[in-house]
Design a protein around this motif. Structure first.
Motif, mmCIF file in Angstrom:
data_model
loop_
_atom_site.group_PDB
_atom_site.id
_atom_site.type_symbol
_atom_site.label_atom_id
_atom_site.label_comp_id
_atom_site.label_asym_id
_atom_site.label_seq_id
_atom_site.Cartn_x
_atom_site.Cartn_y
_atom_site.Cartn_z
ATOM 1 N N THR A 21 0.783 -1.230 0.000
ATOM 2 C CA THR A 21 0.000 0.000 0.000
ATOM 3 C C THR A 21 0.814 1.278 0.000
ATOM 4 O OG1 THR A 21 -0.149 0.070 2.421
ATOM 5 C CG2 THR A 21 -1.846 -1.166 1.266
ATOM 6 N N TRP A 182 -4.329 -12.849 -3.013
ATOM 7 C CA TRP A 182 -5.742 -13.204 -2.939
ATOM 8 C C TRP A 182 -6.161 -13.470 -1.498
ATOM 9 C CZ3 TRP A 182 -8.611 -17.341 -1.212
ATOM 10 C CH2 TRP A 182 -9.954 -17.379 -1.617
ATOM 11 N N SER A 185 -6.338 -10.237 0.605
ATOM 12 C CA SER A 185 -7.465 -9.377 0.228
ATOM 13 C C SER A 185 -8.793 -9.876 0.785
ATOM 14 C CB SER A 185 -7.561 -9.270 -1.294
ATOM 15 O OG SER A 185 -7.950 -10.501 -1.874
ATOM 16 N N HIS A 186 -8.854 -11.138 1.224
ATOM 17 C CA HIS A 186 -10.089 -11.692 1.768
ATOM 18 C C HIS A 186 -10.108 -11.707 3.302
ATOM 19 C CE1 HIS A 186 -10.687 -12.938 -2.380
ATOM 20 N NE2 HIS A 186 -11.929 -13.222 -2.085
ATOM 21 N N LYS A 188 -10.856 -9.881 6.664
ATOM 22 C CA LYS A 188 -11.811 -8.807 6.950
ATOM 23 C C LYS A 188 -11.114 -7.512 7.353
ATOM 24 C CE LYS A 188 -15.881 -7.683 9.729
ATOM 25 N NZ LYS A 188 -16.822 -8.148 10.774
ATOM 26 N N ARG A 191 -9.144 -6.011 4.523
ATOM 27 C CA ARG A 191 -9.998 -5.474 3.454
ATOM 28 C C ARG A 191 -10.352 -4.012 3.730
ATOM 29 N NH1 ARG A 191 -12.948 -7.329 -0.826
ATOM 30 N NH2 ARG A 191 -14.621 -5.920 -1.477
ATOM 31 N N ARG A 192 -10.683 -3.691 4.976
ATOM 32 C CA ARG A 192 -10.988 -2.286 5.281
ATOM 33 C C ARG A 192 -9.752 -1.417 5.062
ATOM 34 N NH1 ARG A 192 -15.305 -0.086 7.177
ATOM 35 N NH2 ARG A 192 -14.177 1.629 8.167
ATOM 36 N N PHE A 194 -7.541 -1.941 2.810
ATOM 37 C CA PHE A 194 -7.439 -1.785 1.366
ATOM 38 C C PHE A 194 -8.493 -0.825 0.820
ATOM 39 C CE2 PHE A 194 -5.224 -6.148 0.641
ATOM 40 C CZ PHE A 194 -4.043 -5.603 1.124
ATOM 41 N N GLU A 195 -9.596 -0.631 1.546
ATOM 42 C CA GLU A 195 -10.561 0.392 1.155
ATOM 43 C C GLU A 195 -9.989 1.794 1.430
ATOM 44 O OE1 GLU A 195 -14.091 -0.645 3.276
ATOM 45 O OE2 GLU A 195 -14.519 -2.404 2.018
ATOM 46 N N LEU A 302 -6.718 -6.601 -6.386
ATOM 47 C CA LEU A 302 -6.726 -7.407 -5.166
ATOM 48 C C LEU A 302 -6.402 -6.592 -3.916
ATOM 49 C CD1 LEU A 302 -4.816 -10.592 -6.436
ATOM 50 C CD2 LEU A 302 -7.285 -10.359 -6.046
ATOM 51 N N THR A 303 -5.873 -5.380 -4.069
ATOM 52 C CA THR A 303 -5.424 -4.634 -2.891
ATOM 53 C C THR A 303 -5.977 -3.214 -2.796
ATOM 54 O OG1 THR A 303 -3.435 -3.792 -4.005
ATOM 55 C CG2 THR A 303 -3.250 -5.929 -2.900
ATOM 56 N N PHE A 305 -9.568 -1.184 -2.957
ATOM 57 C CA PHE A 305 -11.024 -1.285 -3.053
ATOM 58 C C PHE A 305 -11.660 0.104 -2.930
ATOM 59 C CE2 PHE A 305 -10.235 -5.636 -0.958
ATOM 60 C CZ PHE A 305 -9.993 -6.225 -2.193
#
Length: 331
Positions: A21, A182, A185-186, A188, A191-192, A194-195, A302-303, A305
């Motif tokens: 990131t 992958w 990225s899954h 939880k 994932r936030r 990555f958002e 994948l990273t 979102f």
């Protein structure tokens, strides 16, 4: 008892994720960022700002003057080595800062934790945990993407042609990289993060396009940026394949431990070369840079979102605090 040890797994994963990131139109800016736990760090030429949204929705900030590198570390290739190390070091510290606002309920301290608290002061324990987290965060990708493929290919019969070994090792390395991306990225919590990563990219794009930094303007920006850390890491994997293939065509050894040692010795230069390619691809717009960007942009699916408006607000507030008045962020 402090939550230093309970925070270690999150910091280690965060350190590894910071490789994906860090860094991120019309204007080309040197400003880059990193997604954190419910926050973002923006790094400008003169200042660094961390903005975190606490559980009560209040925004908190930490601002610092940018650290200056020695002249040697500003040279091509070497600046990539220095940049990755400092990004990891500062990234772990920033993740630790953001995580401090989201402490989990303390569990009963173990005997080992009590022993550590007796032997080390709070500051020393904090530094030890940060050091371990950074080592694990750097070591995890190195082991997965460089050491493990070399060991697996070491099982290939020594009578096999060297090019077979190199092709197989390259395929294994890419497969492990994609599986890692992958799986991360899954998760939880990740994932936030990555958002927030998407909010960072969109905000930088908005600034580069010369538009006012508003939630409405940022929301409409692209979320994939050519200077993303994900692109850098994937380019590094591709460069390592080319470099290692050339080296092992000249040094014909099938010893997996020697091959692994040579890879680790060459890794800093692979990092430096990948940095220069990513820097060039992010700075210019032409047919060649479009080709160089394409693989990394695809990996960003994948990273990176889509952020919500609150995440965009965090990115904007961090960005505003690092934009210099003198235009020194122009690339």
């Amino acid at each position: 008892m402090s939550n230093h040890l309970s925070r270690l797994p999150r910091l280690a994963w965060g350190a590894a994720a910071s490789l994906l990131t860090f860094g991120a139109g019309k204007k080309k800016t040197t400003i880059g960022g990193q997604a954190l736990i419910e926050g973002i760090m923006m790094k400008g030429p003169k200042k660094t700002c961390i903005c975190v949204r606490k559980p009560d929705k209040e925004l908190v900030f930490r601002e610092e003057d940018a650290k200056k590198a020695a002249a040697f570390w500003k040279l091509p290739v070497f600046r990539g080595m220095y940049g990755l190390f400092t990004a990891m070091k500062e990234g772990v510290d920033a993740i630790n800062f953001s995580a401090s606002f989201f402490e989990e309920e303390e569990a009963e301290p173990s005997q080992f934790e009590r022993w550590l608290e007796q032997k080390l002061s709070s500051d020393k324990l904090e530094k030890a945990v940060m050091g371990i987290a950074m080592a694990v965060g750097i070591g995890m990708p190195v082991v997965l993407f460089f050491v493990l493929p070399a060991l697996l290919v070491g099982l290939v019969p020594q009578s096999a042609p060297f090019w077979t070994r190199n092709i197989l090792e390259s395929a294994v390395r890419i497969a492990i990289f994609l599986a890692f991306m992958w799986s991360v990225s899954h998760m939880k919590d990740i994932r936030r993060t990555f958002e927030y990563h998407g909010g960072e990219h969109k905000t930088i794009f908005c600034y580069e396009d010369g538009l006012p930094l508003t939630v409405e303007n940022v929301r409409g920006m692209p979320r994939f940026h050519p200077r993303c850390g994900t692109s850098f890491l994937f380019v590094m994997i591709l460069i390592s394949i080319v470099v290692f293939t050339v080296v092992f065509s000249l040094v014909a050894t099938v010893d997996p431990w020697l091959r692994m040692a040579l890879r680790l010795l060459m890794l800093p230069f692979v990092v430096g070369i990948a940095y220069e390619i990513n820097r060039y691809a992010g700075r210019y717009d032409n047919a060649l840079t479009n080709v160089l960007r394409w693989p990394g942009i695809q990996m960003q699916h994948l990273t990176v979102f889509e952020p919500d408006d609150g995440m965009i607000e965090v990115a904007i507030e961090a960005m505003r605090r690092v934009i210099p008045d003198d235009g020194s962020d122009n690339w």
